[in-house]
Design a protein around this motif. Structure first.
Motif, PDB file in Angstrom:
ATOM      1  N   LYS A 269      -4.145 -11.453  12.170  1.00  0.00           N
ATOM      2  CA  LYS A 269      -3.666 -10.371  13.036  1.00  0.00           C
ATOM      3  C   LYS A 269      -4.547 -10.335  14.268  1.00  0.00           C
ATOM      4  N   GLU A 270      -3.884 -10.302  15.456  1.00  0.00           N
ATOM      5  CA  GLU A 270      -4.617 -10.219  16.717  1.00  0.00           C
ATOM      6  C   GLU A 270      -4.219  -8.920  17.416  1.00  0.00           C
ATOM      7  N   GLU A 271      -5.212  -8.209  17.941  1.00  0.00           N
ATOM      8  CA  GLU A 271      -4.949  -6.947  18.631  1.00  0.00           C
ATOM      9  C   GLU A 271      -5.856  -6.853  19.840  1.00  0.00           C
ATOM     10  N   LEU A 272      -5.373  -6.120  20.884  1.00  0.00           N
ATOM     11  CA  LEU A 272      -6.153  -5.953  22.106  1.00  0.00           C
ATOM     12  C   LEU A 272      -7.051  -4.736  22.015  1.00  0.00           C
ATOM     13  N   ARG A 273      -8.185  -4.854  22.627  1.00  0.00           N
ATOM     14  CA  ARG A 273      -9.159  -3.754  22.673  1.00  0.00           C
ATOM     15  C   ARG A 273      -8.513  -2.482  23.238  1.00  0.00           C
ATOM     16  N   GLY A 274      -8.827  -1.333  22.577  1.00  0.00           N
ATOM     17  CA  GLY A 274      -8.311  -0.048  23.041  1.00  0.00           C
ATOM     18  C   GLY A 274      -6.989   0.337  22.419  1.00  0.00           C
ATOM     19  N   ASN A 275      -6.272  -0.643  21.809  1.00  0.00           N
ATOM     20  CA  ASN A 275      -5.001  -0.333  21.172  1.00  0.00           C
ATOM     21  C   ASN A 275      -5.233   0.207  19.757  1.00  0.00           C
ATOM     22  N   ILE A 276      -4.135   0.494  19.068  1.00  0.00           N
ATOM     23  CA  ILE A 276      -4.190   0.907  17.657  1.00  0.00           C
ATOM     24  C   ILE A 276      -3.934  -0.318  16.799  1.00  0.00           C
ATOM     25  N   LEU A 277      -4.864  -0.627  15.909  1.00  0.00           N
ATOM     26  CA  LEU A 277      -4.709  -1.727  14.973  1.00  0.00           C
ATOM     27  C   LEU A 277      -3.947  -1.212  13.754  1.00  0.00           C
ATOM     28  N   SER A 278      -2.797  -1.820  13.454  1.00  0.00           N
ATOM     29  CA  SER A 278      -1.975  -1.426  12.306  1.00  0.00           C
ATOM     30  C   SER A 278      -1.838  -2.607  11.361  1.00  0.00           C
ATOM     31  N   LEU A 279      -2.321  -2.442  10.119  1.00  0.00           N
ATOM     32  CA  LEU A 279      -2.224  -3.455   9.077  1.00  0.00           C
ATOM     33  C   LEU A 279      -1.361  -2.892   7.959  1.00  0.00           C
ATOM     34  N   GLU A 280      -0.486  -3.755   7.405  1.00  0.00           N
ATOM     35  CA  GLU A 280       0.492  -3.273   6.428  1.00  0.00           C
ATOM     36  C   GLU A 280       0.528  -4.175   5.209  1.00  0.00           C
ATOM     37  N   CYS A 281       0.586  -3.524   4.018  1.00  0.00           N
ATOM     38  CA  CYS A 281       0.798  -4.229   2.759  1.00  0.00           C
ATOM     39  C   CYS A 281       1.758  -3.392   1.920  1.00  0.00           C
ATOM     40  N   ILE A 282       2.891  -4.009   1.522  1.00  0.00           N
ATOM     41  CA  ILE A 282       3.866  -3.335   0.674  1.00  0.00           C
ATOM     42  C   ILE A 282       4.080  -4.210  -0.540  1.00  0.00           C
ATOM     43  N   ALA A 283       3.922  -3.605  -1.726  1.00  0.00           N
ATOM     44  CA  ALA A 283       3.996  -4.382  -2.973  1.00  0.00           C
ATOM     45  C   ALA A 283       5.102  -3.823  -3.862  1.00  0.00           C
ATOM     46  N   GLU A 284       5.643  -4.736  -4.710  1.00  0.00           N
ATOM     47  CA  GLU A 284       6.599  -4.304  -5.735  1.00  0.00           C
ATOM     48  C   GLU A 284       5.924  -4.444  -7.087  1.00  0.00           C
ATOM     49  N   GLY A 285       6.483  -3.764  -8.081  1.00  0.00           N
ATOM     50  CA  GLY A 285       5.932  -3.795  -9.426  1.00  0.00           C
ATOM     51  C   GLY A 285       6.453  -2.599 -10.206  1.00  0.00           C
ATOM     52  N   LEU A 286       6.243  -2.650 -11.536  1.00  0.00           N
ATOM     53  CA  LEU A 286       6.683  -1.559 -12.393  1.00  0.00           C
ATOM     54  C   LEU A 286       5.600  -1.328 -13.444  1.00  0.00           C
ATOM     55  N   PRO A 287       4.965  -0.200 -13.449  1.00  0.00           N
ATOM     56  CA  PRO A 287       5.191   0.954 -12.570  1.00  0.00           C
ATOM     57  C   PRO A 287       4.782   0.693 -11.126  1.00  0.00           C
ATOM     58  N   THR A 288       5.140   1.650 -10.256  1.00  0.00           N
ATOM     59  CA  THR A 288       4.936   1.477  -8.820  1.00  0.00           C
ATOM     60  C   THR A 288       3.456   1.278  -8.515  1.00  0.00           C
TER      61      THR A 288
END
Length: 1178
Positions: A269-288
């Motif tokens: 992930k590359e982001e510019l200085r001063g911006n908002i860094l947003s990292l995302e992880c979405i997983a499946e499974g049972l139970p949640t």
């Protein structure tokens, strides 16, 4: 090639310092100066294609600048395009596309140039792009059918717009779809299901794209999702396999997590200085699964880190190069965990470290322009002069370029220009204009003259002196008319000319003069400083806790400088007070009436003046009894216990301390609630012990420090099974009501304690001291059973056992009782009396044998009475007195006996049935006592010199009278008592005449009887001897004659003359006979006349010589104390032999004893006569 001019190492820092000072000056607009860009459109300018295009470019300068534009790097001739106009005296372009033309025709890069004779300034490259909100492409979306528990991703894939749209999911009713840890929207707009449930089945999953710039919303085709079981899935496959998208029939058993996004174990992930860094992880499974985040080589910045989307998104605001590194997301459920590493690199577009500033120099001065920027990668610095790259710009011998610095030396007027610094890298650029203006100007002060500064005491004061001049003027400050220059030991002299006073005091007030000088001249300006008292809150509002519905008052007293106007406002939670009539604000108070839950919070009193603001806050807590608990539920229902659970109501800002559980027995006592138990306020369940055969219903109350809540709604009813009684009746007693019976009583069980139907009692009894078997009888639900034919007062053992249709209660313990009592058969013997004094005797007797009492011994009773003679006994009934002595006592006291009396006495024993026979009567005599006072005393037949006394004997002689004692003494006109005379009178007398008394004299008499035991109480009386009748008649005749009246007037005149003569002689110091007597018989209590001032001394009325007043001659006990009767008539004579004349006047000369006249005059029982008045003159 000519040599490049070099500056010494020591000269460059000096030039840079001077540059900073000069650049701080603002050139007045009336002076010649190069253009300065003051306003321009943003670099990336997205326009609305439905509106005209406005590209801003404003600048200032002297002379006013002219403007020109370039489009995509070439000259843009605005005159040739009819749709383009430029505002007058401005460079702003207006492109009229609303009438005709399209926005796409003017898409491109624009740059503005402002130019005058001193130079040219340029704007940023302004990229014009019209916004776009394209429609979704038409597509056919097949229904999605999948098994319960499987993961699912619903793609959105919105059309590319400018700017990018905002994505959200809704249904056909425009209601947002609920999201949770299981279902959430990703950053790309897709909708992710960690596992599906049957309630996820619906036909209207719709993705919406909102394009804010054009205020339009685009909609994707609805997606249909159906979640079914495995059996339903097989049937669906068989029927629709040809035209249905199928997601596979994975088992819906529990499984560990796997990531839906991002893919793999690592990503970048590359982001510019001063911006908002947003990292995302979405997983499946049972139970949640649950998502966690860590930074491998450091910690997450706590003040800039935020978790969004149920912790599936990590955001770091104001990201910088230090935030680069590896971030790890961990998905975890009960079956395992998985992690993904995201490598973050933070790049940076150029940003300023030091932007170049305008430079004003005078001819011959040196200076520098500095342009420093940073970025990642590091930006390249390039210079332009008047919009032309400096490499091809006209040469200027006064300037030298040294990387990011242009150094000027020995500048001349032709050196004036506008320089541009451009810092750029692959992520962007920075462009700054800075002019060099060469001027020769004497100093001028731009601050208004006589400006008044008002400052609060003990705060900093800043006095402005905005100046301009070239060369740069020096500034000095002076205070007052004759003060010297102010120095930095007390003051702070800023480079911009401002004078700072770190802590202003009252003595800091006054007039200050700012003087600016350079080689071309001088300028000065005066300003005034006033120091004001600070505003203070002398009475702050205080923390308050009140009950709902009451009234609360906050006080806020403010003290401020009297020359300033203060306003006081109140805030609630830093907002204005609600517009509610319950809030009342007066001068010093805020009153809130009928306080409600929403009124709790922080109340702030804010006092404002034009110079300062102070505030004070207090918290209002609104409390009340808790709200009733609700949702009562019975679980774990057993025969003798049940678990009750509930949900607490609102605690109303006071923690719940306990819950009180009550129950109702709907079968036996409907409507009556009983206390069951209590549990702590942190507990919401209770295990309750139950009794058999009870139809229970429960309710719960909550309690806090304010009080108890209302009861909750009742729970459902719960009927327990019947069982044998677990307890027996209490208060079992056996007492006979007749000599031949035994009455057995008990306190029966109530319905709650019966434990079942058919409650009865088994009553058992037998003699305690016999060998008889128990006799038993079963009776109904009563509380008494009578056993007849019992011997008199025999101890019995008794048992009462409960039973019902199920069985018997435990075996009860036996208690002892007695059959019925009968009257005692024997009287106490050996009765004896010991007389202690004339009113008290002690009686003794021998106890009665216990067997003859035939009952419970209550005590002994004494009867005693005065023995009567046969004649008196016939006249009235004998009054007997009774005293009862509890228990087994064998003696007792008889108080209150009459002295010199004959008494009879007997004693009887008492049991629960009554009294036994009386003992033989015993008699005793009491000794003599002192008699009571004579029954009456009256004075009869008064004469000139005698009085006759009559009396009745004492009503209670208490013995044989031996004699009477009579004491008497005269009382003069001032209520003083004369000598006391004591007289003994035989006991058989009831009349006595006193002779040789003085006429017209009051006497006081004290009279009492005596026995051999002593003197009794006395009785008192007063009487007056009479006046001679002939003299009285003569007085009356004389008093009615005219000649007597004339004589009296003459005597009065003579006395008046005599008094005047005496007064004159007295003032001259002479003496008269009475005065001589006074001097000869001076009383120590009378102060002599002071010789020096001719005044009389004050009379000292000693306490011992106060006369008796009418109605107060004797104390309340009708006795005369010796110390109260010290004054006698003897004191008024010249010794103990003083005598009275026949008319009652003293014999001899005027006595030396002078007494105070009584306030009420002569209190004789007869009115004074004129003869008495005449006698007083003799």
């Amino acid at each position: 090639m000519p040599k490049k001019k070099r500056l010494s190492a020591g000269r460059v820092p000096l030039i840079l310092f001077l540059c900073q000072m000069v650049s701080a000056l603002e050139v007045p607009l009336d002076l010649v100066q190069p253009p300065t860009i003051t306003q321009q459109s943003p670099k990336d300018y997205i326009i609305d294609p439905r509106e005209n295009i406005v590209i801003q470019c404003e600048a200032k300068g002297k002379p006013p600048p002219s403007f020109s534009w370039t489009q995509n790097g070439t000259h843009f001739d605005t005159d040739k395009d009819p749709l383009v106009t430029m505002k007058p005296d401005s460079g702003t372009l207006i492109i009229n596309i609303m009438s005709e033309g399209k926005a796409e025709m003017y898409e491109g890069v624009y740059q503005c140039t402002a130019r005058n004779e001193r130079g040219a300034a340029i704007s940023n490259n302004i990229v014009i792009r019209p916004s776009r909100s394209p429609l979704w492409t038409k597509e056919k979306l097949e229904p999605i059918i999948l098994q319960n528990g499987q993961p699912l991703v619903l793609p959105c894939r919105p059309p590319v717009g400018l700017p990018p749209p905002i994505i959200f999911w809704m249904d056909n009713s425009f209601q947002r779809l609920p999201q949770s840890e299981r279902v959430s929207q990703g950053l790309n707009g897709d909708l992710y299901f960690s596992n599906v449930l049957p309630e996820d089945t619906r036909e209207d999953y719709i993705c919406y794209a909102r394009f804010n710039h054009t205020q339009t919303i685009q909609q994707k085709q609805p997606i249909s999702v159906k979640v079914i079981s495995v059996d339903e899935l097989n049937d669906t496959i068989a029927a629709n396999l040809s035209d249905t998208e199928f997601y596979g029939a994975k088992s819906n058993r529990e499984r560990p997590p796997t990531f839906l996004t991002p893919e793999g174990n690592t990503s970048n992930k590359e982001e510019l200085r001063g911006n908002i860094l947003s990292l995302e992880c979405i997983a499946e499974g049972l139970p949640t699964p649950v998502i966690y985040w860590i930074k491998e080589d450091g910690t997450l910045p706590s003040n800039r880190t935020f978790y969004r989307n149920f912790q599936k998104t990590l955001q770091i605001t104001q990201v910088s190069e230090a935030d680069s590194g590896n971030y790890q997301c961990i998905a975890k459920n009960a079956l395992g965990a998985i992690h993904h590493t995201i490598s973050v690199t933070v790049k940076a577009a150029p940003y300023w470290i030091m932007a170049p500033q305008n430079l004003v120099l005078s001819p011959g001065e040196d200076g520098a322009l500095i342009c420093r920027a940073n970025g990642n990668p590091k930006p390249r610095i390039s210079w332009l002069s008047n919009g032309v790259p400096i490499e091809i710009a006209p040469d200027d011998p006064s300037r030298k370029i040294d990387g990011d610095t242009i150094i000027f030396s020995n500048v001349q007027e032709r050196s004036s220009a506008v320089y541009q610094c451009n810092a750029s890298n692959e992520y962007g650029y920075l462009l700054a204009n800075a002019f060099v203006n060469v001027l020769a100007e004497p100093p001028r002060i731009l601050t208004s003259a006589s400006t008044l500064y008002q400052v609060i005491a003990d705060r900093p004061a800043l006095l402005d002196c905005v100046f301009f001049g070239s060369p740069l003027p020096t500034v000095e400050w002076f205070k007052g008319a004759e003060g010297g220059a102010l120095h930095e030991d007390i003051y702070v002299l800023h480079e911009n000319g401002t004078l700072g006073i770190p802590v202003a005091q009252k003595e800091s007030s006054g007039t200050y003069t700012c003087v600016a000088r350079n080689k071309l001249g001088m300028a000065k300006n005066e300003v005034n400083l006033e120091i004001k008292d600070p505003t203070r809150i002398i009475k702050q509002p205080e923390y308050a806790v009140v009950q709902r519905g009451s009234t609360v008052s906050f006080e806020c007293k403010v003290k401020h400088d009297h020359t300033l106007l203060a306003t006081v406002t109140w805030l609630k939670d830093n907002r204005e007070l609600p517009s509610d009539g319950r809030f009342t604000v007066d001068k010093d108070h805020l009153v809130v009436a009928d306080v409600g839950d929403n009124d709790g919070g922080t109340y702030t009193c804010v006092a404002n003046t034009t110079l300062d603001t102070v505030s004070a806050s207090a918290v209002l807590g609104v409390v009340d009894v808790p709200s009733p608990p609700f949702d009562l539920e019975l679980t774990d229902q057993l025969d003798k216990s049940v678990q009750l659970s509930w949900t607490p109501g609102d605690d109303n800002n006071r923690p719940i301390t306990k819950f009180i559980i009550e129950y109702e027995d709907a079968m036996h006592e409907a409507g009556l609630w009983h206390h069951q138990t209590e549990v702590p306020g942190t507990q919401t369940t209770a295990q309750l012990k139950l009794s058999p055969y009870v139809n229970y219903c429960f309710r719960v109350r909550a309690e806090n420090r304010v009080g108890k809540s209302l009861p909750s709604q009742p729970s459902e009813q719960y009927l327990t099974k019947a069982a044998e009684p677990d307890k027996n009746p209490t208060t079992v007693e056996g007492l006979g009501s007749e000599p031949d019976n035994l009455v057995i009583t008990w306190k029966p069980l109530n319905g709650f304690e019966s434990n079942g139907p058919g409650l009865q009692y088994k009553v058992s009894w037998r003699q305690k001291d016999g060998d008889d078997e128990w006799t038993s009888v079963v009776v109904a639900n009563v509380s008494k059973y009578i056993v007849s034919g019992t011997p008199t007062f025999v101890p019995y053992l008794i048992k009462v056992q409960a039973l019902n249709d199920v069985g018997f209660a435990p075996e009860p313990a036996a208690v002892m009782g007695h059959s019925g009592e009968d009257l005692p058969m024997v009287a106490p013997g050996n009765v004896r009396v010991n007389v202690l004094n004339s009113t008290l005797a002690e009686v003794h007797w021998d106890p009665v044998p216990l067997k003859s009492i035939r009952g419970h011994l209550q005590g002994y009773r004494i009867y005693y009475w005065k023995a009567q003679t046969s004649s008196k006994r016939n006249r009235r009934h004998i009054e007997k007195k009774i005293l009862t002595f509890q228990g087994s006592k064998t003696h007792g006291m008889l108080p209150g006996l009459e002295p010199f009396s004959h008494y009879m006495v007997n004693v009887r024993v008492v049991n629960g049935k009554g009294e036994g026979p009386a003992s033989p009567d015993r008699d005793f005599h009491t000794p003599e006592g002192v008699p009571s006072a004579p029954s009456a005393l009256k004075i009869v037949n008064p004469t000139l010199d005698s009085l006759t006394l009559e009396w009745d004997p004492p009503r209670h002689p208490n013995g044989i009278l031996t004699e009477y004692t009579l004491k008497y003494q005269p009382i003069n006109s001032t209520h003083e008592l004369g000598p006391l005379i004591d007289l003994k009178i035989p006991a058989n007398k009831t009349r006595w005449t006193l002779k040789n008394l003085n006429f017209s004299t009051r006497y006081k008499f004290y009279f009492y009887a005596q026995t051999s035991a002593g003197s009794g109480s006395q009785i008192t009386e007063e009487a007056v001897t009479t006046v001679d009748e002939a003299m009285a008649s003569r007085q009356v005749d004389i008093a009615t004659q005219g000649w007597f009246i004339g004589l009296m007037c003459a005597v009065a005149l003579l006395i008046l003359i005599l008094l005047i003569v005496c007064f004159i002689r007295r003032n001259k110091g002479g003496k008269y006979p009475v005065k001589e007597k006074e001097d000869a018989h001076a009383d120590p209590e009378i102060q002599p006349m002071k010789e020096d001032d001719g005044t009389f001394g004050e009379y000292s009325d000693a306490e011992d010589h106060k006369p008796l007043k009418k109605g107060s001659r004797t104390p309340s006990d009708r006795t005369v104390k010796k110390e109260d009767s010290d004054d006698s008539l003897v004191d008024y004579g010249e010794g103990v032999n003083g005598q009275f004349n026949e008319d009652g006047s003293f014999i001899g000369q005027y006595s030396g004893k002078k007494e105070k006249e009584p306030a009420e005059g002569n209190e004789s029982s007869e009115a004074p006569s004129p003869v008495n008045a005449m006698n007083s003159f003799v």
